[in-house]
Design an enzyme around this catalytic site. Structure first.
Site, mmCIF file in Angstrom:
data_model
loop_
_atom_site.group_PDB
_atom_site.id
_atom_site.type_symbol
_atom_site.label_atom_id
_atom_site.label_comp_id
_atom_site.label_asym_id
_atom_site.label_seq_id
_atom_site.Cartn_x
_atom_site.Cartn_y
_atom_site.Cartn_z
ATOM 1 N N ASP A 1 -8.128 -16.418 -17.400
ATOM 2 C CA ASP A 1 -8.957 -16.903 -16.301
ATOM 3 C C ASP A 1 -10.016 -17.868 -16.835
ATOM 4 O O ASP A 1 -10.616 -17.619 -17.888
ATOM 5 C CB ASP A 1 -9.644 -15.686 -15.665
ATOM 6 N N GLU B 1 -5.632 -20.766 -16.784
ATOM 7 C CA GLU B 1 -6.242 -21.606 -15.754
ATOM 8 C C GLU B 1 -7.107 -22.637 -16.461
ATOM 9 O O GLU B 1 -8.024 -22.292 -17.184
ATOM 10 C CB GLU B 1 -7.110 -20.735 -14.846
ATOM 11 N N ASP C 1 -4.465 3.515 2.610
ATOM 12 C CA ASP C 1 -5.877 3.112 2.658
ATOM 13 C C ASP C 1 -6.055 1.630 2.982
ATOM 14 O O ASP C 1 -7.161 1.106 2.946
ATOM 15 C CB ASP C 1 -6.599 3.481 1.349
ATOM 16 N N ASP D 1 0.857 -1.185 0.000
ATOM 17 C CA ASP D 1 0.000 0.000 0.000
ATOM 18 C C ASP D 1 0.895 1.237 0.000
ATOM 19 O O ASP D 1 1.867 1.296 0.750
ATOM 20 C CB ASP D 1 -0.859 -0.054 1.272
#
Ligand code: GLC
Length: 516
Positions: free
Chosen positions: A190, A253, A15, A11
Site C-alpha cells: 500500500d 500501489e 452481521d 457474510d
C-alpha cells in the site's frame, strides 16, 4: 489476480459484513471462474476508520473477519484449489491505536519515540510546513503529550511510520515474515511511493494547474512528500525480505504518471514485480486515446519487466459505470488478451456498477471529509450481488452498505446465461490458459483506425490478432490474411475460419489465430 475486499464479499454469520469463513465458502466460484490468485484488502485488527487500512495490529485478524485459524483454513483451501493468495501490506502508517504509536506519543525519549514522524511546531506555533493530508487539511496533527506535531499522509488516526528508522524497517520485515511463514504468496504494498518524506520538511509548491474544481488536498504538487528517491530504497528493502522466500510476488500501489512506473521495477536492485498500472482506468475510452495510453505504458517499462493491467479496485470507480455494459465486454477481451497480468476487483466480472449510497450511510472518509468532488469509494465497495434476493446472497442480515438495486445483475443469473459477461470472462480466462501465445507472446502494436483498437501477440509458433470495436456501430477491422476466429465477445458462435478484413458488430471484439 482477483482483488477481494473481504468485508464486501460473503457474510457467513449474518452481521452484514463479509468474513473469512464466507470467503472460504465461495472458493468453488473462484475455481469455476478460473481465478489464479486473490489479493485480500486488509483483514488485520483495525478501528476501521479507513476500510481497515488503519491497522492496530499487523499480525492479527480483526474479529469481524474471524481469526488466525480461519485464515489458515482459507489459505490451505485456496492452495488446494490451485489459487494463490496475497495480502495487503501497509508499511507506511499504522492506526493511532497501534501499541507502537501509543508508546511513541507518550514522551520524547521512549524507545519508540522515533518510530513515527515527529516535528516541532512552525514559527507561528502552527504545523511545521504546508504538507496536506490526502483526506483534507494539514497533514500534521498536534500531540499535547509531546508538544510536537506528527505527520499523517492520510487520516489523523493513521500516523506515518518513520522509515528512516532501521527498527521500523525491521518491525515491518517481521510482519512480512509472520505472514510468509503462514504461507501467503506475496503482498500488495500500500502507498509504496510515499514511504519517505523530505527530511528538510521543505514546503510543497502550489500546483499551477489547480483550480476551484481541484480537491483541496491536491492544491499542491507533492514534490517533497511523494515518490522521493529514498522511498525506492525502502521498496528494495521490502523486496529483499520477500526474496528470502521462494516464488513470492510483490505488487505495489505507486502514484504518479505513467512515465514514472518503470522506476518501481528497480534496476540493479529489484523493487516491485508488478507496480500496479491503472492506464486502462485513467484513459478516455476510445480507440485513439487507448492506443496512446497503452503505448505510453509499454514505453515506460524497463526491458524484461512484466506488465500488468488493472481494471478495478477498492479505490477506483467501477469501470462498467464509465464505459457502459456493452464496452465492458470489449474491455474484458482487451484485459485478457493483452500482454501482462490482469487485475480485477470482485464484481467487475459481472459488470458491477457504482452503487448510489444515501448520505446517512456513507462510510468512506474521503466522501465525509471532501464532499462534492466525487471522491467517495463506497459506491465501488458495495457488497457483491450473488443472487437477486434482498441480501443478494451476500448476507442474511442488514448489509454494511446497500447492495445494487439492479438485482438482475448478479453472479447466479450470469452463471446461468451462456452469453453473459461473466461467461465471457470465464471463456477468456480458459483461452488464455490454452494459448501460450496469449500469456507469453510479445505485444505487437497495430494502428487504431475507424474506432477499432487492434493489436497482435506473437511467439515463434503462433500469431494472434485482437480487434476491438470501440463504437456502438458496425465497423470494418482492417487486417490481411486468414485464420481461425477463436472467440467473439458476443459468445454467439464457435470457432470458425475467417479472412481479413473483418466486419465487426457494434461493440464487438474478436480474437483471431492467424494462419502462418
Ligand atoms: C491506499 C489504499 C486506500 C487507503 C490509503 C490509506 O491508497 O488503497 O484505500 O485509503 O492507502 O491507507
Amino acid at each position: 489476480m482477483y482483488e477481494i475486499a473481504v468485508v464486501s464479499f460473503q457474510d457467513s454469520n449474518g452481521d452484514g459484513q463479509g468474513d473469512l469463513v464466507g470467503l472460504l465458502q465461495r472458493i468453488d466460484y473462484l475455481t469455476w471462474l478460473g481465478v489464479g490468485a486473490v489479493w485480500l484488502t486488509p483483514i488485520y485488527k483495525s478501528p476501521n476508520h479507513d476500510f481497515g487500512y488503519d491497522i492496530a495490529d499487523f499480525c492479527s485478524v480483526d474479529p469481524r473477519f474471524g481469526n488466525l485459524e480461519d485464515f489458515d483454513k482459507l489459505l490451505r483451501a485456496l492452495h488446494d484449489s490451485g489459487i494463490r493468495i496475497i495480502l495487503d501490506l501497509v508499511p507506511n502508517h499504522s492506526s493511532d491505536q497501534h501499541a507502537w504509536f501509543d508508546e511513541s506519543r507518550g514522551s520524547r525519549n521512549n524507545p519508540k519515540s522515533d518510530w513515527y514522524l515527529w516535528a516541532e511546531a512552525g514559527a507561528n506555533g502552527g504545523p511545521p510546513n504546508n504538507w496536506l493530508s490526502r483526506f483534507g487539511g494539514s497533514a500534521w496533527e498536534w500531540c499535547e503529550e509531546r508538544r510536537q506535531f506528527y505527520y499523517h499522509s492520510f487520516l489523523p488516526s493513521q500516523p506515518d511510520l518513520n522509515w528512516r528508522n532501521p527498527e521500523v524497517r525491521e518491525a515491518i520485515a517481521s510482519v512480512m515474515r509472520f505472514w510468509l511463514e503462514r504461507g501467503v504468496d506475496g503482498f500488495r504494498v500500500d502507498a509504496s511511493a510515499v514511504l519517505i518524506k523530505d527530511d528538510l520538511l521543505r514546503d510543497n509548491p502550489p500546483d499551477p494547474e489547480a483550480d476551484d474544481k481541484t480537491p483541496p488536498p491536491q492544491a499542491c504538487t507533492p514534490v517533497f512528500t511523494d515518490d522521493r528517491p529514498e522511498a525506492m530504497r525502502c521498496i528494495e528493502y521490502i523486496r529483499e525480505v520477500l526474496d528470502q522466500y521462494d516464488g513470492k510476488l510483490l505488487c505495489g500501489e505507486v502514484q504518479g504518471k505513467t512515465d514514472r512506473i518503470g522506476h518501481f521495477y528497480g534496476n540493479s536492485r529489484p523493487r516491485l514485480h508488478l507496480p500496479l498500472n491503472f492506464a486502462l482506468l485513467d484513459t478516455e475510452w476510445n480507440a485513439i486515446a487507448l492506443q496512446a495510453a497503452i503505448d505510453a505504458y509499454f514505453n515506460a517499462l524497463p526491458q524484461e519487466a512484466w506488465p500488468d493491467f488493472v481494471i478495478g479496485g477498492h479505490d477506483k470507480h467501477r469501470v462498467a459505470s464509465k464505459v457502459g455494459q456493452a464496452q465492458a465486454r470489449v474491455l474484458a477481451m482487451l484485459l485478457m488478451t493483452i500482454r501482462g497480468t490482469p487485475f480485477l476487483f470482485a464484481g467487475d466480472e459481472i459488470g458491477s456498477e457504482q452503487v448510489p449510497i444515501p448520505s446517512d450511510r456513507v462510510q468512506d472518509p474521503f466522501e465525509k471529509l471532501l464532499k462534492g468532488f466525487d471522491l467517495g469509494r463506497d459506491p465501488e465497495r458495495a457488497p457483491l450481488r450473488w443472487d437477486d434476493t434482498d441480501g443478494g446472497g451476500f448476507t442474511d442480515g442488514a448489509p454494511r452498505l446497500p447492495l445494487s438495486r439492479d438485482r438482475a445483475r448478479n453472479i447466479k443469473a450470469q452463471q446461468g446465461d451462456g452469453k453473459s459477461l461473466l461467461n465471457l470472462y470465464r471463456e477468456l480466462i480458459a483461452l488464455r490458459r490454452l494459448e501460450p501465445c496469449l500469456l507469453q507472446g510479445e505485444y505487437l502494436p497495430r494502428r487504431a483506425q475507424n474506432d477499432v483498437f487492434s493489436f497482435g501477440r506473437r511467439t515463434n509458433e503462433t500469431e494472434i490478432l485482437v480487434g476491438l470495436n470501440m463504437s456502438g456501430e458496425p465497423r470494418l477491422w482492417e487486417w490481411e490474411g486468414c485464420g481461425v476466429r477463436l472467440l467473439s465477445s458476443g459468445l454467439d458462435s464457435g470457432p470458425e475460419k475467417v479472412t481479413g478484413p473483418t466486419h465487426l458488430k457494434p461493440n464487438e471484439g474478436v480474437i483471431v489465430k492467424v494462419n502462418r
